[in-house]
Design an enzyme around this catalytic site. Sequence first.
Site, mmCIF file in Angstrom:
data_model
loop_
_atom_site.group_PDB
_atom_site.id
_atom_site.type_symbol
_atom_site.label_atom_id
_atom_site.label_comp_id
_atom_site.label_asym_id
_atom_site.label_seq_id
_atom_site.Cartn_x
_atom_site.Cartn_y
_atom_site.Cartn_z
ATOM 1 N N ASP A 32 28.710 33.625 -22.724
ATOM 2 C CA ASP A 32 29.587 34.605 -23.122
ATOM 3 C C ASP A 32 30.981 33.990 -23.017
ATOM 4 O O ASP A 32 31.250 32.885 -22.706
ATOM 5 C CB ASP A 32 29.752 35.556 -21.833
ATOM 6 C CG ASP A 32 28.555 36.600 -21.661
ATOM 7 O OD1 ASP A 32 27.684 36.309 -22.250
ATOM 8 O OD2 ASP A 32 28.824 37.397 -20.969
ATOM 9 N N HIS A 60 28.110 30.941 -19.619
ATOM 10 C CA HIS A 60 29.600 30.789 -20.354
ATOM 11 C C HIS A 60 29.523 29.637 -20.938
ATOM 12 O O HIS A 60 29.074 28.497 -20.660
ATOM 13 C CB HIS A 60 30.175 31.392 -19.379
ATOM 14 C CG HIS A 60 30.289 32.743 -18.766
ATOM 15 N ND1 HIS A 60 29.458 32.658 -17.704
ATOM 16 C CD2 HIS A 60 31.006 33.636 -18.713
ATOM 17 C CE1 HIS A 60 29.637 34.006 -17.295
ATOM 18 N NE2 HIS A 60 30.627 34.683 -17.896
#
Length: 470
Positions: free
Chosen positions: A166, A331
């Site tokens: 992400d 992430h």
Amino acid sequence: MFTFAAFSALLISLAGVVAQTTGTSVDSSILTKTADSTGPSGFSIPALSELTSGAPTDSTVALYSTFAAGATPTVSGAPVLPTSALTIADYPALDVTPPTNSSLVKDWMAKIDLSKVPSYNVTTGDCSTDAAAISDGRCWWTCGGCTRETDIVECPDKNVWGLSYDDGPSPFTPLLIDYLQEKNIKTTFFVVGSRVLSRPEMLQTEYMSGHQISIHTWSHPALTTLTNEEIVAELGWTMKVIKDTLGVTPNTFRPPYGDIDDRVRAIAAQMGLTPVIWTSYTDGSTTVNFDTNDWHISGGTATGASSYETFEKILTEYAPKLDTGFITLEHDIYQQSVDLAVGYILPQVLANGTYQLKSIINCLGKDTSEAYIETSSNQTTTQITAATGSQSTFFQPIVGTATGAEVSAPSEATGSTAAGSAASTTSGSGASASTGAASNTSSSGSGRSATMGGALIALAAVAVGMVYVA
């Protein structure tokens, strides 16, 4: 709108909660672990004990390849890459919710039938002050981990890992892309529109390398804190900048912090978007999110070592108990999280050999072409029945990612103010709800794992996660 002041108050109030869900204390043997990978082109990965909030900045690496305008993608049926470069002035300001009075947002809103969107109030983003939103049956993931049958939260086949990252593209994303290319691993990138506008060539390399691209909003807000118009602006501008960069539009999105309710779902459905969250597992009174906590490292509430230990527990203790595969939260926005992935997590998974790493669209058993509106073979028109009365329903779009059909949702709270008003707030009292087709406890007869995210873990995610670095 979730302000910085509101976030600060929430963070202070949840300090004890955060301490329960993240931390820096780990088994001493983990602190001595060194990277299992040198990274692409001999890039030096720091020792695990050095992956902390105070880590020195790494040198960045170049993308293994860039692609010219007009290049042909590997996605079946996709157009060539756009020949026109992005003009920054044509898009909203970075890292703030786009204005809702632009002609584009007005056009997008005109296509939304608000009679089919539950008129729940916007939330405060804080479970401790928003009891009404918890008890009104809106299926708010943040407070209780509630999901609908049409939310994508797992891979259907056991030992299949739906890999995702992400918040990028970031300066550190090329190292991850290069490693994935070297190892022939495909993932799903949930990209922030503002980052796409800043680094379009990185997005093109991700896409042209066969990775799935999905939406993660324009400025990374908690979506339930926004008005209807603001939600449309956040999703719409991200859809537009991705299509302007790639020529295709994703049909999935991940709500930042997992913050979603039935109002957000209904709006997204009318925009052709299906939500993707991450897997949770419930065993008795214990609920575990498949969140590596890598995003906590930069803020100092976790370290590379503690995040790695979290990952090991997911892999060795919880994933084996599932009847299905799983989706994790990681992430590529932070240097430490990319170093952790490239030097430790991914090499261990490859060496272990138990799990198949796939993009989320591939883990669902679908071709990558099914991840985009323009190339999906399933062009079913979204059907949403009126969100009024005692049995309101909404239909989640299944373009390319069909997992269910119409889902029953309980009616909105009596006397609530439409969330289309920027001044809408909630108050009152109540307990967490478990109604309709929502899932927040145990698996169904299909062998689906429990999808209760856990209020404590989810709250910490909303609190600490607001420290968002662009």
